[in-house]
Structure formats: C-alpha cells, structure tokens
Design a protein around this motif. Sequence first.
Motif, PDB file in Angstrom:
ATOM      1  N   PRO A  15       0.567  -1.123  -0.386  1.00 25.30           N
ATOM      2  CA  PRO A  15      -0.176   0.024   0.036  1.00 25.30           C
ATOM      3  C   PRO A  15       0.521   1.238   0.590  1.00 25.30           C
ATOM      4  CG  PRO A  15      -0.951  -1.879   1.959  1.00 25.30           C
ATOM      5  CD  PRO A  15       0.727  -1.926   0.975  1.00 25.30           C
ATOM      6  N   ALA A  16       0.471   2.453  -0.633  1.00 27.43           N
ATOM      7  CA  ALA A  16       0.778   3.703  -0.643  1.00 27.43           C
ATOM      8  C   ALA A  16       2.601   4.097  -1.353  1.00 27.43           C
ATOM      9  CB  ALA A  16       1.137   4.277   0.118  1.00 27.43           C
ATOM     10  N   ASP A  27      15.982   0.220  -9.628  1.00 28.78           N
ATOM     11  CA  ASP A  27      14.355   1.037  -9.362  1.00 28.78           C
ATOM     12  C   ASP A  27      14.313   1.073  -7.936  1.00 28.78           C
ATOM     13  OD1 ASP A  27      12.714   0.121 -11.573  1.00 28.78           O
ATOM     14  OD2 ASP A  27      14.026  -1.734 -11.719  1.00 28.78           O
ATOM     15  N   VAL A  28      13.823   1.795  -7.766  1.00 32.36           N
ATOM     16  CA  VAL A  28      13.637   2.713  -6.045  1.00 32.36           C
ATOM     17  C   VAL A  28      12.909   2.951  -5.706  1.00 32.36           C
ATOM     18  CG1 VAL A  28      14.357   3.811  -4.025  1.00 32.36           C
ATOM     19  CG2 VAL A  28      16.146   3.371  -5.754  1.00 32.36           C
ATOM     20  N   TRP A  29      11.734   1.606  -4.590  1.00 26.97           N
ATOM     21  CA  TRP A  29      10.967   1.853  -3.880  1.00 26.97           C
ATOM     22  C   TRP A  29      10.975   2.674  -2.402  1.00 26.97           C
ATOM     23  CZ3 TRP A  29       6.892  -0.139  -6.505  1.00 26.97           C
ATOM     24  CH2 TRP A  29       6.567  -0.496  -7.931  1.00 26.97           C
ATOM     25  N   LYS A  30       9.574   2.912  -2.968  1.00 26.76           N
ATOM     26  CA  LYS A  30       9.529   4.428  -1.753  1.00 26.76           C
ATOM     27  C   LYS A  30       8.160   4.109  -0.952  1.00 26.76           C
ATOM     28  CE  LYS A  30      12.944   6.923  -3.191  1.00 26.76           C
ATOM     29  NZ  LYS A  30      13.399   8.746  -3.438  1.00 26.76           N
ATOM     30  N   TYR A 101       9.625  -2.656   4.634  1.00 29.36           N
ATOM     31  CA  TYR A 101       8.251  -1.824   4.592  1.00 29.36           C
ATOM     32  C   TYR A 101       7.895  -0.877   5.695  1.00 29.36           C
ATOM     33  CZ  TYR A 101       3.410  -0.220   2.983  1.00 29.36           C
ATOM     34  OH  TYR A 101       2.698  -0.079   2.696  1.00 29.36           O
ATOM     35  N   ASP A 102       7.637  -2.341   6.260  1.00 26.25           N
ATOM     36  CA  ASP A 102       7.350  -2.177   7.952  1.00 26.25           C
ATOM     37  C   ASP A 102       7.123  -0.813   8.885  1.00 26.25           C
ATOM     38  OD1 ASP A 102       4.944  -3.207   6.897  1.00 26.25           O
ATOM     39  OD2 ASP A 102       5.527  -5.077   8.516  1.00 26.25           O
ATOM     40  N   MET A 103       9.138  -1.262   8.831  1.00 23.35           N
ATOM     41  CA  MET A 103       9.856  -0.433   9.354  1.00 23.35           C
ATOM     42  C   MET A 103       9.875   1.093   8.706  1.00 23.35           C
ATOM     43  SD  MET A 103      13.489  -2.159  10.231  1.00 23.35           S
ATOM     44  CE  MET A 103      13.372  -3.837   9.542  1.00 23.35           C
ATOM     45  N   VAL A 104       9.824   1.567   7.560  1.00 22.13           N
ATOM     46  CA  VAL A 104       9.690   2.305   7.344  1.00 22.13           C
ATOM     47  C   VAL A 104       8.355   2.826   7.118  1.00 22.13           C
ATOM     48  CG1 VAL A 104       9.793   4.015   5.327  1.00 22.13           C
ATOM     49  CG2 VAL A 104      11.647   1.764   5.494  1.00 22.13           C
ATOM     50  N   ASP A 115      -2.353  10.769   6.110  1.00 25.50           N
ATOM     51  CA  ASP A 115      -2.111  10.754   4.571  1.00 25.50           C
ATOM     52  C   ASP A 115      -1.633  10.246   2.940  1.00 25.50           C
ATOM     53  OD1 ASP A 115      -2.847  13.419   5.278  1.00 25.50           O
ATOM     54  OD2 ASP A 115      -0.872  14.724   4.848  1.00 25.50           O
ATOM     55  N   LEU A 116      -1.495   8.758   3.687  1.00 28.91           N
ATOM     56  CA  LEU A 116      -1.117   8.265   3.106  1.00 28.91           C
ATOM     57  C   LEU A 116      -2.566   6.548   2.816  1.00 28.91           C
ATOM     58  CD1 LEU A 116       2.707   7.455   2.829  1.00 28.91           C
ATOM     59  CD2 LEU A 116       1.292   7.869   1.293  1.00 28.91           C
ATOM     60  N   GLY A 117      -3.318   6.196   4.488  1.00 33.39           N
ATOM     61  CA  GLY A 117      -4.101   6.064   3.961  1.00 33.39           C
ATOM     62  C   GLY A 117      -4.023   4.770   5.508  1.00 33.39           C
ATOM     63  N   LEU A 118      -2.671   4.478   5.568  1.00 33.16           N
ATOM     64  CA  LEU A 118      -1.787   3.890   6.716  1.00 33.16           C
ATOM     65  C   LEU A 118      -1.876   3.490   7.740  1.00 33.16           C
ATOM     66  CD1 LEU A 118       1.567   3.687   4.114  1.00 33.16           C
ATOM     67  CD2 LEU A 118      -0.094   2.661   3.932  1.00 33.16           C
TER      68      LEU A 118
END
Length: 118
Positions: A15-16, A27-30, A101-104, A115-118
Amino acid sequence: MLPRDAFMDFCASLPASTHVVQWGNADVWKVGGKVFAIAGWNDGHDAYTFKASDIAFEVLQDQPGIRPAPYLASRGMKWLQVHTDPGLSDDSLREHIKASYDMVVAGLTRKKRADLGL
C-alpha cells in the motif's frame, strides 16, 4: 533468486508504495518518500537491497549471497543486499522486503501515515 519482475510486482503491491528510477538506473521503491527496497545490479546480475532489523542484520550479513548493502551499511545503516545465490529464498526475500516496508512506515509521522491511508 527472485526474478526482477516478481520483485517489482511485490513492491508495487504494498500500500502507498511508489517507484522511481535513480542512482545509476536502480529501481527504487519508497513509501511516504522514504526508501524501503532497491533493485540494482551486481556484475550484471540483479541485486536486491532492503532495510533490516538489528537481529536480521547480524544474522544474515555473513550468509552466502548476502552482504551489508554497499554505501548504506558503510554509513551505519542496517541495510542488506542479496547479490548472488544462494542468498534468500523467494519467500524469505519477500518477508524481509515487507519487514523493511513496515519499519519505514513505522518511522513516518502519524500525519504522513494518515495522509497515505496507512
């Protein structure tokens, strides 16, 4: 090792998450503007980089096919890179990317998460 298209699909499913190409065509995922995974190259082969917990970093950094992430780990950050076989199983790599991802996400402000719906 996990095929790059499967890596890309998995990161895109979180998500997001957002994707950019930077740092020498990696390829960078954020999420929330913060990096959680990178797909780059190691001697012409895919290499996957992710943030690791303290325990995962200590346990995995000396495993065959895994190393402290170039550049990031040298700056004291706990990031690992799977760069060659045997590395991690596909499922284990996905689990570590999800943990990254969860740590970030956990490090984002409450407002940013909202704002991101998380």
